[in-house]
Scaffold this active site. Structure first.
Site, PDB file in Angstrom:
ATOM      1  N   GLY A 148       0.858  -1.076  -0.166  1.00  0.00           N
ATOM      2  CA  GLY A 148      -0.022   0.144   0.140  1.00  0.00           C
ATOM      3  C   GLY A 148       0.955   1.266   0.120  1.00  0.00           C
ATOM      4  O   GLY A 148       2.203   1.164  -0.392  1.00  0.00           O
ATOM      5  N   SER A 149       0.325   2.347   0.536  1.00  0.00           N
ATOM      6  CA  SER A 149       1.133   3.586   0.493  1.00  0.00           C
ATOM      7  C   SER A 149       2.275   3.567   1.417  1.00  0.00           C
ATOM      8  O   SER A 149       1.974   3.012   2.592  1.00  0.00           O
ATOM      9  CB  SER A 149       0.077   4.643   0.489  1.00  0.00           C
ATOM     10  OG  SER A 149      -0.583   4.584   1.823  1.00  0.00           O
ATOM     11  N   THR A 150       3.064   4.405   1.399  1.00  0.00           N
ATOM     12  CA  THR A 150       4.206   4.728   2.264  1.00  0.00           C
ATOM     13  C   THR A 150       3.718   5.284   3.595  1.00  0.00           C
ATOM     14  O   THR A 150       3.929   4.941   4.656  1.00  0.00           O
ATOM     15  CB  THR A 150       5.442   5.395   1.752  1.00  0.00           C
ATOM     16  OG1 THR A 150       5.884   4.850   0.501  1.00  0.00           O
ATOM     17  CG2 THR A 150       6.235   6.017   2.506  1.00  0.00           C
ATOM     18  N   ALA A 151       2.703   6.152   3.503  1.00  0.00           N
ATOM     19  CA  ALA A 151       2.104   6.775   4.589  1.00  0.00           C
ATOM     20  C   ALA A 151       1.401   5.512   5.559  1.00  0.00           C
ATOM     21  O   ALA A 151       1.610   5.598   6.734  1.00  0.00           O
ATOM     22  CB  ALA A 151       0.876   7.735   4.131  1.00  0.00           C
ATOM     23  N   THR A 152       0.486   4.783   4.812  1.00  0.00           N
ATOM     24  CA  THR A 152      -0.047   3.860   5.640  1.00  0.00           C
ATOM     25  C   THR A 152       0.997   2.613   6.313  1.00  0.00           C
ATOM     26  O   THR A 152       0.739   2.302   7.410  1.00  0.00           O
ATOM     27  CB  THR A 152      -1.116   3.045   4.736  1.00  0.00           C
ATOM     28  OG1 THR A 152      -2.000   4.014   4.110  1.00  0.00           O
ATOM     29  CG2 THR A 152      -1.724   1.989   5.806  1.00  0.00           C
ATOM     30  N   GLY A 153       2.092   2.469   5.432  1.00  0.00           N
ATOM     31  CA  GLY A 153       3.138   1.494   5.908  1.00  0.00           C
ATOM     32  C   GLY A 153       3.815   2.200   7.048  1.00  0.00           C
ATOM     33  O   GLY A 153       4.119   1.173   7.896  1.00  0.00           O
ATOM     34  N   GLU A 159       5.640  -3.411   1.054  1.00  0.00           N
ATOM     35  CA  GLU A 159       5.823  -3.103  -0.315  1.00  0.00           C
ATOM     36  C   GLU A 159       4.920  -1.803  -0.422  1.00  0.00           C
ATOM     37  O   GLU A 159       4.019  -1.593  -0.420  1.00  0.00           O
ATOM     38  CB  GLU A 159       5.253  -4.081  -1.351  1.00  0.00           C
ATOM     39  CG  GLU A 159       6.133  -5.341  -1.049  1.00  0.00           C
ATOM     40  CD  GLU A 159       7.478  -5.242  -1.675  1.00  0.00           C
ATOM     41  OE1 GLU A 159       7.803  -4.117  -2.417  1.00  0.00           O
ATOM     42  OE2 GLU A 159       8.192  -6.378  -1.583  1.00  0.00           O
ATOM     43  N   CYS A 165       2.411   0.624  -8.247  1.00  0.00           N
ATOM     44  CA  CYS A 165       3.366   1.162  -7.496  1.00  0.00           C
ATOM     45  C   CYS A 165       4.670   1.272  -8.540  1.00  0.00           C
ATOM     46  O   CYS A 165       5.367   2.282  -8.315  1.00  0.00           O
ATOM     47  CB  CYS A 165       3.649   0.047  -6.638  1.00  0.00           C
ATOM     48  SG  CYS A 165       4.121  -1.757  -7.059  1.00  0.00           S
TER      49      CYS A 165
HETATM   50  P1  NAD Z   1      -3.438   2.173   1.227  1.00  0.00           P
HETATM   51  O1  NAD Z   1      -2.232   2.425   2.072  1.00  0.00           O
HETATM   52  O2  NAD Z   1      -4.431   3.566   1.400  1.00  0.00           O
HETATM   53  O3  NAD Z   1      -4.168   1.050   1.650  1.00  0.00           O
HETATM   54  C1  NAD Z   1      -3.620  -0.207   1.546  1.00  0.00           C
HETATM   55  C2  NAD Z   1      -4.220  -1.202   2.584  1.00  0.00           C
HETATM   56  O4  NAD Z   1      -3.990  -0.684   3.895  1.00  0.00           O
HETATM   57  C3  NAD Z   1      -5.882  -1.127   2.250  1.00  0.00           C
HETATM   58  O5  NAD Z   1      -6.378  -2.469   2.358  1.00  0.00           O
HETATM   59  C4  NAD Z   1      -6.193  -0.358   3.737  1.00  0.00           C
HETATM   60  O6  NAD Z   1      -7.557  -0.719   4.170  1.00  0.00           O
HETATM   61  C5  NAD Z   1      -5.275  -0.581   4.528  1.00  0.00           C
HETATM   62  N1  NAD Z   1      -5.222   0.113   5.721  1.00  0.00           N
HETATM   63  C6  NAD Z   1      -5.496   1.596   5.786  1.00  0.00           C
HETATM   64  N2  NAD Z   1      -5.127   2.101   6.828  1.00  0.00           N
HETATM   65  C7  NAD Z   1      -4.465   1.010   7.498  1.00  0.00           C
HETATM   66  C8  NAD Z   1      -4.048   1.299   8.934  1.00  0.00           C
HETATM   67  N3  NAD Z   1      -3.775   2.261   9.711  1.00  0.00           N
HETATM   68  N4  NAD Z   1      -3.112  -0.059   9.357  1.00  0.00           N
HETATM   69  C9  NAD Z   1      -3.129  -0.998   8.396  1.00  0.00           C
HETATM   70  N5  NAD Z   1      -3.859  -1.196   7.210  1.00  0.00           N
HETATM   71  C10 NAD Z   1      -4.321   0.136   6.716  1.00  0.00           C
HETATM   72  O7  NAD Z   1      -2.888   1.920  -0.419  1.00  0.00           O
HETATM   73  P2  NAD Z   1      -3.764   2.283  -1.457  1.00  0.00           P
HETATM   74  O8  NAD Z   1      -4.437   3.457  -1.689  1.00  0.00           O
HETATM   75  O9  NAD Z   1      -4.944   1.076  -1.621  1.00  0.00           O
HETATM   76  O10 NAD Z   1      -2.717   1.728  -2.713  1.00  0.00           O
HETATM   77  C11 NAD Z   1      -2.052   2.768  -3.455  1.00  0.00           C
HETATM   78  C12 NAD Z   1      -0.657   2.675  -2.737  1.00  0.00           C
HETATM   79  O11 NAD Z   1      -0.068   1.580  -2.666  1.00  0.00           O
HETATM   80  C13 NAD Z   1       0.511   3.379  -3.946  1.00  0.00           C
HETATM   81  O12 NAD Z   1       1.045   4.334  -3.038  1.00  0.00           O
HETATM   82  C14 NAD Z   1       1.014   2.616  -4.509  1.00  0.00           C
HETATM   83  O13 NAD Z   1       2.471   2.875  -4.856  1.00  0.00           O
HETATM   84  C15 NAD Z   1       1.263   1.496  -3.400  1.00  0.00           C
HETATM   85  N6  NAD Z   1       1.350   0.127  -3.825  1.00  0.00           N
HETATM   86  C16 NAD Z   1       2.768  -0.425  -3.749  1.00  0.00           C
HETATM   87  C17 NAD Z   1       3.027  -1.766  -4.089  1.00  0.00           C
HETATM   88  C18 NAD Z   1       4.490  -2.346  -3.989  1.00  0.00           C
HETATM   89  O14 NAD Z   1       4.364  -3.599  -4.316  1.00  0.00           O
HETATM   90  N7  NAD Z   1       5.441  -1.569  -3.691  1.00  0.00           N
HETATM   91  C19 NAD Z   1       2.186  -2.352  -4.914  1.00  0.00           C
HETATM   92  C20 NAD Z   1       0.854  -1.695  -5.158  1.00  0.00           C
HETATM   93  C21 NAD Z   1       0.564  -0.448  -4.509  1.00  0.00           C
END
Ligand code: NAD
Length: 465
Positions: free
Chosen positions: A219-224, A241, A275
């Site tokens: 997911g996003s770096t912020a949520t990561g 990731e 991503c």
């Molecule tokens: P996101 O971070 O908003 O959400 C990802 C997941 O995290 C969702 O299932 C969401 O419900 C969950 N989530 C939300 N808040 C959370 C928390 N506090 N704790 C744990 N989980 C939580 O990301 P997105 O908008 O769904 O995806 C887009 C982002 O993901 C982009 O920045 C993209 O670059 C990145 N991405 C990275 C890869 C990679 O392999 N590096 C692959 C695909 C997407």
């Protein structure tokens, strides 16, 4: 349409509440989806915990056979899964089919890996063995851009290593994952795979849960960052990731006509919501105008439509939040650059944006400095090689990058200077299950795929006699 269920402890159950899932091509409610409560999350973790000892004790050959069977089930149901994926995610049906078949391929390849014991020393004084033991319950958190494929990056290695799983898709794309779970439910013993959903409100509980041993998150770096903070409480293992802002560097000896299509595909696949998409293109001044024009022609001719329509090259963006975010990047593009293709949302229901090429833009603009995650590509002119490498590396991200040249050795030397987990030469976005993939800097921690990814789902145990 058949109703959807959560999978908890081998049973298909209703959610404690329901939530709508929209079709991004028309913004209409497409299906009703079960929404899990915290109670159901805890039930899923308890089921995974209870199932763990017996699953871990099975011979790896049996676990591998189950994973391969899952690949077969995906293939046998590819048409239904692909249509569902297009309806909830928006991508054209051909791309959805590619994702579903790709997921089956990842199950098949990763499900055939082996985990063997290694003897480190066998001497008169010691016999030392390195074993790989499963970790326990894995929490897998998935984004909305490739719901099934990203699940297929995580489930096979977690399962063959002997772990059990609680998987949570993104709230805007839960349906393909739920249908997949229903189809494979009988292959695994109850509790080995659990799938729950949420409205963006249960991720944190997974990261904090004391009975989860590892979080694998995309997911996003912020949520990561939040995931990492939550995991710190119980020192969970992590694979993250995260986001990227991949640079592509086109050298002066490249032929714009030859490479334009591959660059376009690397930037606009899945509407740029990848991503590892090419997100900034640096082109040498000697071929800048020609490269910009080649890309603009392809963008102007790309058909944008409902992903279910034959011939659609790009579908809608996946959700309203992302649509609004990309519109902000369009404003930035008009302010700081020259838009030579696209540049506007499309006036119709659904989250449609014209594929957009922006030239005469530079660092300091949002479109260049941030991850746009949408169909808007900035093309930046450069003259000096050291300076363009500085610009490519001038970001906290480090996921992928590419170098384009007719001289492979020259491209290779430049690739070695780029701070990214993967650098491609004369291509972008080429992933394969036998090639490890992970991010440098703030694009992630750890790797996925291949043996390197598999061992991240294990604990090293040394037996020293
Ligand atoms: P996101 O971070 O908003 O959400 C990802 C997941 O995290 C969702 O299932 C969401 O419900 C969950 N989530 C939300 N808040 C959370 C928390 N506090 N704790 C744990 N989980 C939580 O990301 P997105 O908008 O769904 O995806 C887009 C982002 O993901 C982009 O920045 C993209 O670059 C990145 N991405 C990275 C890869 C990679 O392999 N590096 C692959 C695909 C997407």
């Amino acid at each position: 349409m058949k109703p959807f269920h959560l999978l908890i402890n081998g049973r298909l159950v209703q959610g404690d509440s329901q939530m709508p899932v929209l079709n991004p091509a028309n913004e209409e409610v497409f299906a009703d989806c079960p929404r899990a409560s915290l109670r159901q999350l805890n039930e899923a973790v308890a089921a995974a915990k209870a199932a763990f000892p017996a699953w871990a004790a099975r011979p790896i050959a049996e676990r591998r056979a189950a994973v391969i069977k899952m690949a077969e089930v995906i293939e046998a149901n590819a048409e239904e899964l692909s249509r569902l994926l297009t309806s909830e995610q928006g991508k054209p049906l051909a791309e959805a089919t590619w994702e579903v078949m790709g997921a089956a391929g990842f199950f098949r390849y990763l499900g055939s890996l082996d985990l063997s014991m290694r003897v480190i020393e066998d001497s008169e004084t010691r016999k030392v063995e390195a074993h790989r033991r499963p970790l326990g319950v894995i929490g897998a958190i998935i984004p909305w851009n490739f719901p099934l494929l990203i699940a297929a990056f995580k489930l096979p290695p977690a399962l063959i290593a002997g772990n059990t799983i609680v998987l949570k898709p993104s709230p805007t794309t839960p349906l393909t994952t739920l249908r997949f779970a229903e189809l494979v439910a009988d292959i695994l013993p109850p509790g080995v795979l659990n799938v729950i959903t949420d409205a963006n409100d249960l991720g944190e509980a997974l990261t904090l849960h004391p009975d989860i041993r590892k979080i694998t998150f995309t997911g996003s770096t912020a949520t990561g960052r939040k995931v990492m903070a939550g995991a710190a409480e119980t020192l969970k293992r992590l694979t993250l990731e995260l986001g990227g802002n991949d640079a592509g560097i086109v050298l002066d000896d490249a032929d714009p006509k030859k490479i334009a299509q591959a660059i376009f595909d690397g930037a606009f696949m899945n509407n740029g919501q990848v991503c590892l998409a090419l997100k900034r293109l640096y082109v040498h001044e000697s071929i800048y105008d020609e490269m910009c024009e080649e890309l603009a022609v392809i963008a102007r001719n790309a058909v944008v439509d409902d992903g279910m329509k034959q011939g659609a090259r790009l579908g809608p963006l996946q959700n309203k939040m992302q649509f609004e975010k990309v519109k902000e990047f369009l404003d930035d593009a008009h302010k700081h650059g020259t838009v030579i293709a696209g540049g506007q949302p499309i006036d119709r229901p659904g989250y449609f944006i014209q594929p957009t090429i922006v030239r005469d833009i530079a660092e300091g603009s949002r479109l260049v400095d941030e991850e746009q995650f949408g169909p808007v590509l900035p093309v930046i002119k450069y003259s000096d090689m050291d300076d363009v490498i500085r610009q490519a590396n001038g970001t906290d991200y480090g996921l992928g990058a590419s170098v384009w040249s007719s001289d492979r050795d020259r491209a290779h030397a430049i690739a070695r200077r780029i701070e990214a987990g993967t650098v491609w030469i004369n291509k972008h976005l080429d992933l394969a299950p036998n090639v490890p993939f992970g991010g440098a800097k703030q694009s992630g921690i750890g790797v996925e795929f291949a043996e390197e990814g598999l061992v991240e789902f294990t604990q090293l145990q040394i037996i020293n006699a």
